[in-house]
Enzyme design. Structure first.
Site, PDB file in Angstrom:
ATOM      1  N   SER A   1     -23.865 -51.091 -32.580  1.00 59.20           N
ATOM      2  CA  SER A   1     -23.882 -52.427 -32.611  1.00 59.20           C
ATOM      3  C   SER A   1     -24.603 -53.087 -33.395  1.00 59.20           C
ATOM      4  O   SER A   1     -24.239 -54.415 -33.809  1.00 59.20           O
ATOM      5  CB  SER A   1     -23.977 -52.831 -31.447  1.00 59.20           C
ATOM      6  OG  SER A   1     -23.483 -52.266 -29.571  1.00 59.20           O
TER       7      SER A   1
ATOM      8  N   HIS B   1     -17.139 -50.442 -35.860  1.00 65.17           N
ATOM      9  CA  HIS B   1     -17.256 -50.282 -33.965  1.00 65.17           C
ATOM     10  C   HIS B   1     -16.764 -51.525 -33.136  1.00 65.17           C
ATOM     11  O   HIS B   1     -16.507 -52.338 -33.550  1.00 65.17           O
ATOM     12  CB  HIS B   1     -18.420 -51.639 -34.774  1.00 65.17           C
ATOM     13  CG  HIS B   1     -19.739 -52.639 -33.322  1.00 65.17           C
ATOM     14  ND1 HIS B   1     -19.935 -53.539 -33.532  1.00 65.17           N
ATOM     15  CD2 HIS B   1     -19.959 -51.682 -32.013  1.00 65.17           C
ATOM     16  CE1 HIS B   1     -20.154 -54.008 -32.000  1.00 65.17           C
ATOM     17  NE2 HIS B   1     -20.015 -53.250 -31.995  1.00 65.17           N
TER      18      HIS B   1
ATOM     19  N   GLU C   1     -14.850 -53.370 -36.101  1.00 66.33           N
ATOM     20  CA  GLU C   1     -15.690 -53.548 -37.544  1.00 66.33           C
ATOM     21  C   GLU C   1     -15.692 -52.679 -37.987  1.00 66.33           C
ATOM     22  O   GLU C   1     -16.258 -51.221 -37.534  1.00 66.33           O
ATOM     23  CB  GLU C   1     -17.397 -54.056 -37.072  1.00 66.33           C
ATOM     24  CG  GLU C   1     -16.859 -55.852 -36.716  1.00 66.33           C
ATOM     25  CD  GLU C   1     -18.187 -56.033 -36.099  1.00 66.33           C
ATOM     26  OE1 GLU C   1     -18.328 -57.775 -36.306  1.00 66.33           O
ATOM     27  OE2 GLU C   1     -19.292 -55.792 -36.271  1.00 66.33           O
TER      28      GLU C   1
ATOM     29  N   ASN D   1     -22.341 -59.070 -33.527  1.00 70.89           N
ATOM     30  CA  ASN D   1     -23.557 -59.375 -32.428  1.00 70.89           C
ATOM     31  C   ASN D   1     -24.702 -60.266 -33.527  1.00 70.89           C
ATOM     32  O   ASN D   1     -25.499 -60.801 -33.067  1.00 70.89           O
ATOM     33  CB  ASN D   1     -24.108 -57.794 -33.054  1.00 70.89           C
ATOM     34  CG  ASN D   1     -24.089 -57.278 -31.363  1.00 70.89           C
ATOM     35  OD1 ASN D   1     -23.460 -57.823 -30.557  1.00 70.89           O
ATOM     36  ND2 ASN D   1     -22.560 -56.039 -31.858  1.00 70.89           N
TER      37      ASN D   1
HETATM   38  N1  LIG Z   1     -21.591 -51.493 -24.289  1.00 75.35           N
HETATM   39  C1  LIG Z   1     -21.651 -52.346 -25.353  1.00 75.35           C
HETATM   40  O1  LIG Z   1     -20.768 -53.231 -25.029  1.00 75.35           O
HETATM   41  C2  LIG Z   1     -21.409 -52.038 -26.148  1.00 75.35           C
HETATM   42  C3  LIG Z   1     -20.193 -52.649 -27.277  1.00 75.35           C
HETATM   43  C4  LIG Z   1     -20.055 -51.956 -28.799  1.00 75.35           C
HETATM   44  C5  LIG Z   1     -20.609 -51.541 -28.818  1.00 75.35           C
HETATM   45  N2  LIG Z   1     -21.897 -50.818 -28.611  1.00 75.35           N
HETATM   46  C6  LIG Z   1     -22.740 -49.921 -28.844  1.00 75.35           C
HETATM   47  O2  LIG Z   1     -22.006 -48.133 -28.185  1.00 75.35           O
HETATM   48  C7  LIG Z   1     -23.358 -47.853 -28.502  1.00 75.35           C
HETATM   49  C8  LIG Z   1     -23.720 -46.680 -26.758  1.00 75.35           C
HETATM   50  O3  LIG Z   1     -23.910 -47.703 -26.091  1.00 75.35           O
HETATM   51  P1  LIG Z   1     -23.287 -47.437 -24.098  1.00 75.35           P
HETATM   52  O4  LIG Z   1     -23.111 -48.962 -23.124  1.00 75.35           O
HETATM   53  O5  LIG Z   1     -21.948 -46.337 -24.236  1.00 75.35           O
HETATM   54  O6  LIG Z   1     -24.203 -46.817 -23.766  1.00 75.35           O
HETATM   55  P2  LIG Z   1     -24.753 -46.602 -22.856  1.00 75.35           P
HETATM   56  O7  LIG Z   1     -25.665 -46.227 -22.364  1.00 75.35           O
HETATM   57  O8  LIG Z   1     -22.995 -46.432 -21.283  1.00 75.35           O
HETATM   58  O9  LIG Z   1     -24.548 -44.777 -23.037  1.00 75.35           O
HETATM   59  C9  LIG Z   1     -25.240 -43.858 -23.751  1.00 75.35           C
HETATM   60  C10 LIG Z   1     -24.643 -42.705 -23.663  1.00 75.35           C
HETATM   61  O10 LIG Z   1     -25.287 -41.405 -24.672  1.00 75.35           O
HETATM   62  C11 LIG Z   1     -25.748 -40.806 -24.311  1.00 75.35           C
HETATM   63  N3  LIG Z   1     -26.705 -39.928 -24.494  1.00 75.35           N
HETATM   64  C12 LIG Z   1     -28.213 -40.297 -24.381  1.00 75.35           C
HETATM   65  N4  LIG Z   1     -28.832 -39.563 -25.658  1.00 75.35           N
HETATM   66  C13 LIG Z   1     -27.675 -38.804 -25.996  1.00 75.35           C
HETATM   67  C14 LIG Z   1     -28.144 -37.986 -27.478  1.00 75.35           C
HETATM   68  N5  LIG Z   1     -28.847 -37.188 -27.762  1.00 75.35           N
HETATM   69  N6  LIG Z   1     -27.156 -37.594 -28.244  1.00 75.35           N
HETATM   70  C15 LIG Z   1     -25.543 -37.756 -27.736  1.00 75.35           C
HETATM   71  N7  LIG Z   1     -25.601 -38.864 -26.262  1.00 75.35           N
HETATM   72  C16 LIG Z   1     -26.616 -39.069 -25.544  1.00 75.35           C
HETATM   73  C17 LIG Z   1     -26.195 -40.407 -22.581  1.00 75.35           C
HETATM   74  O11 LIG Z   1     -26.326 -39.501 -21.951  1.00 75.35           O
HETATM   75  C18 LIG Z   1     -25.038 -41.929 -22.115  1.00 75.35           C
HETATM   76  O12 LIG Z   1     -24.072 -41.482 -21.335  1.00 75.35           O
HETATM   77  C19 LIG Z   1     -24.786 -48.157 -28.448  1.00 75.35           C
HETATM   78  O13 LIG Z   1     -24.705 -48.337 -29.567  1.00 75.35           O
HETATM   79  C20 LIG Z   1     -24.531 -49.631 -28.157  1.00 75.35           C
HETATM   80  O14 LIG Z   1     -25.105 -50.549 -29.599  1.00 75.35           O
HETATM   81  C21 LIG Z   1     -22.350 -51.021 -27.146  1.00 75.35           C
END
Ligand SMILES: NC(=O)c1ccc[n+]([C@@H]2O[C@H](COP(=O)([O-])OP(=O)(O)OC[C@H]3O[C@@H](n4cnc5c(N)ncnc54)[C@H](O)[C@@H]3O)[C@@H](O)[C@H]2O)c1
Length: 286
Positions: free
Chosen positions: A120, A141, A153, A191
Site C-alpha cells: 500500500s 495495488h 495502481e 493511500n
Molecule cells: N487490507 C487492505 O485493505 C489492503 C488494501 C490494499 C493493499 N493492502 C496491502 O496488502 C498487503 C497484505 O495486506 P492484508 O490486509 O492482506 O494483510 P493480512 O494481515 O490480512 O494478511 C497477511 C498474510 O500474510 C501472511 N504472511 C505473514 N508472513 C509472511 C511471509 N513471510 N510470507 C508470506 N506470507 C506471510 C500472513 O500469514 C497473512 O495470511 C499489505 O502490503 C497491505 O498493505 C492491504
C-alpha cells in the site's frame, strides 16, 4: 506482451485471498502461498464459501463455481510458484518480509516472471533493491475487497521496465479493472490522499468533538462516502492501516500531516484489528 496463465499469490490474508478469488473468477489458474498450510487452507475455505454465495445469488452456475475451485491450489512452499508467469505478493506491510520474499522468488521463478507487490505504501525500488532483475518488479495495488473495487495502481519503481508496466496495465484491463500508472512515491495516490481521512477522524474522536458512529454517519451523509473512516479502518485491518500510516510518515521524513495516532497502536496492542478479529472500532460478533 507476456502471456499470463498461472498466477502465484504470496500471503493469503484479506488481500491475498481477495486477489486469488478475483483471478479464478476470470479463469486463471492460481496457486496461493502462506507460511503454513493451515493458514492458506483456511483462506481457500473462505474463498470457496464466498464463491458458493454467488450460486445462491444466481450470479454464477454451480458448474462455473466448480471449475473456479479446481483452478485454486494452495502451498506452504514458495518454490511451488516456480512456473507462474505473474506473482502478486500480499504479505504484511513490512519491508524486511517483502524483501526476503522477493529474494526467494528470484531464486525459484523463471527469469521473466513478473514479480508484483500489493504494497500500500512501501517503495517498489526498495523492495526490489536486493535482487538482480528489478526491471520485472512493480507495484500492483488492489483495493479491498479486491473482487469488487475497480481501481488498481500500477507502480513503476526506478528500475521497473516499461514492458513490465505495460503487461500489468493490459492484464488489469483483462480482469476488468481500471489501472492507473503511478510513480514510486510513499502511499502512491490513494493511500497518500487517504492518510488525513483516518488521522483527522481519530483526532476529532479523541478531542470528543464527535464519536465514531457520528463521524462515520456524517461523512457518509455529507460527503457521500460509501464508508466512514472508522468502518473503513475496520475493513482494512487496523494493524494494516497503522503500518501504512507509519510507512508514509517515515518515508516523508516525519512530515507531521501523516503522523500516526497513538490510538491506532493501542488498538493493535489490544488485538482489536477490525473485522478480521470481530472487533475494532465497531463490534462484529454477530
Ligand atoms: N487490507 C487492505 O485493505 C489492503 C488494501 C490494499 C493493499 N493492502 C496491502 O496488502 C498487503 C497484505 O495486506 P492484508 O490486509 O492482506 O494483510 P493480512 O494481515 O490480512 O494478511 C497477511 C498474510 O500474510 C501472511 N504472511 C505473514 N508472513 C509472511 C511471509 N513471510 N510470507 C508470506 N506470507 C506471510 C500472513 O500469514 C497473512 O495470511 C499489505 O502490503 C497491505 O498493505 C492491504
Amino acid at each position: 506482451m507476456k502471456q499470463i496463465e498461472k498466477i502465484g499469490i504470496v500471503g493469503s490474508g484479506t488481500m491475498g485471498a481477495g486477489i486469488a478469488q478475483l483471478m479464478i473468477q476470470y479463469g486463471y489458474t492460481v496457486i496461493i502461498y502462506d507460511i503454513d498450510l493451515e493458514t492458506v487452507d483456511r483462506a481457500k475455505a473462505a474463498i470457496e464459501s464466498r464463491l458458493d454465495r454467488l450460486v445462491q445469488k444466481n450470479r454464477a452456475s454451480a458448474q462455473e463455481i466448480k471449475e473456479m475451485k479446481e483452478n485454486l491450489q494452495t502451498t506452504a512452499d514458495l518454490s511451488e510458484l516456480h512456473d507462474c508467469q505473474l506473482i502478486i505478493e500480499a504479505a504484511p506491510e513490512n519491508i524486511e518480509i517483502k524483501r526476503s520474499i522477493f529474494r526467494t522468488l528470484e531464486e525459484v521463478c523463471f527469469k521473466d516472471t513478473i514479480l508484483a507487490t500489493n504494497t500500500s505504501s512501501l517503495s517498489i525500488t526498495e523492495i526490489s533493491g536486493q535482487i538482480q532483475t528489478p526491471k520485472r518488479v512493480a507495484g500492483f495495488h488492489f483495493f479491498n475487497p479486491a473482487p469488487v473495487m475497480p481501481l488498481v495502481e500500477v507502480v513503476r519503481g526506478l528500475k521497473t521496465s516499461s514492458e513490465t508496466v505495460e503487461t500489468l496495465v493490459e492484464f488489469a484491463k483483462k480482469i476488468r479493472k481500471s489501472p492507473v500508472v503511478c510513480k514510486d512515491t510513499p502511499g502512491f495516490i490513494v493511500n497518500r490522499v487517504a492518510r488525513p481521512f483516518y488521522g483527522e477522524a481519530l483526532k476529532i474522536m479523541n478531542d470528543q468533538v464527535a464519536d465514531v458512529k457520528q463521524i462515520d454517519r456524517i461523512m457518509k451523509m455529507a460527503g457521500n462516502f460509501k464508508m466512514g473512516p472508522f468502518e473503513l479502518q475496520d475493513l482494512i485491518g487496523i494493524d494494516v492501516n497503522f503500518a501504512v500510516t507509519k510507512s508514509v510518515h517515515n518515508s516523508f521524513y516525519g512530515e507531521p500531516r501523516f503522523r500516526p495516532h497513538y490510538l491506532q497502536e493501542r488498538m493493535v496492542q489490544a488485538g482489536s484489528l477490525g473485522r478480521k478479529t470481530k472487533g475494532g472500532f465497531f463490534s462484529y460478533d454477530t
